[in-house]
Motif scaffolding. Structure first.
Motif, short mmCIF file in Angstrom:
data_model
loop_
_atom_site.label_atom_id
_atom_site.label_comp_id
_atom_site.label_asym_id
_atom_site.label_seq_id
_atom_site.Cartn_x
_atom_site.Cartn_y
_atom_site.Cartn_z
N TYR A 49 0.80 -1.11 0.11
CA TYR A 49 -0.21 0.01 0.03
C TYR A 49 0.98 1.15 0.13
O TYR A 49 1.70 1.60 0.87
CB TYR A 49 -0.94 -0.01 1.23
N ILE A 50 0.80 2.08 -1.02
CA ILE A 50 1.61 3.23 -0.98
C ILE A 50 0.84 4.64 -0.76
O ILE A 50 -0.07 4.82 -1.52
CB ILE A 50 2.19 3.39 -2.72
N PHE A 51 1.19 5.40 0.15
CA PHE A 51 0.82 6.47 0.47
C PHE A 51 1.60 7.44 -0.29
O PHE A 51 2.69 7.82 0.55
CB PHE A 51 0.39 6.61 1.92
N SER A 52 1.09 8.26 -1.02
CA SER A 52 1.82 9.45 -1.46
C SER A 52 1.31 10.68 -1.34
O SER A 52 0.31 10.77 -1.16
CB SER A 52 2.01 9.23 -3.16
N PHE A 53 2.34 11.63 -1.09
CA PHE A 53 1.92 13.08 -0.88
C PHE A 53 2.47 14.00 -1.85
O PHE A 53 3.53 13.95 -2.23
CB PHE A 53 2.39 13.52 0.77
#
Length: 95
Positions: A49-53
Motif C-alpha cells: 500500500y503506497i501512500f503518496s503526498f
C-alpha cells in the motif's frame, strides 16, 4: 476459490482504513504536504500500500526527509499501539 491475495486484502481492509485516516490527519501538521493518494500494488500473496503526498511548495529535500521520518516514526508507533503492525509492514510512504 479465494486466492491468498484476496484473503490478505480482506484481512487488511480494517487496518488500511485506520492507517489511511491517521496518516491523512497527521500529515495535516505539515504545510509542505498537499493531497494524499493511496495505490495498491498486488503480489502473489500480499500487496503493498503506497501512500503518496503531493509537495505544495519549495520545501528543501532535507526538510522533506525530516517530514518523511517524522511521519514514518509516528505511523510505526500508531500501528504498534493499534495492533496493525502487519499492515504497517506492507505500507510505504512517499513524499
Amino acid at each position: 476459490m479465494v486466492t491468498n491475495l484476496e484473503r490478505f486484502k480482506k484481512e487488511m481492509e480494517p487496518a488500511r482504513q485506520l492507517y489511511a485516516r491517521e496518516i491523512r490527519d497527521f500529515a495535516k501538521n505539515f504545510d509542505a504536504l498537499g493531497e494524499m493518494t493511496m495505490d495498491e500494488f498486488p503480489d502473489i500473496d500480499t500487496q503493498d500500500y503506497i501512500f503518496s503526498f503531493e509537495k505544495v511548495n519549495e520545501t528543501s529535500e532535507e526538510e522533506l526527509d525530516k517530514i518523511h521520518d517524522e511521519i514514518s516514526n509516528h505511523m510505526k508507533e500508531f500501528s504498534k499501539v493499534h495492533g496493525i503492525e502487519k499492515f504497517c509492514l506492507n505500507a510505504r510512504i512517499w513524499i
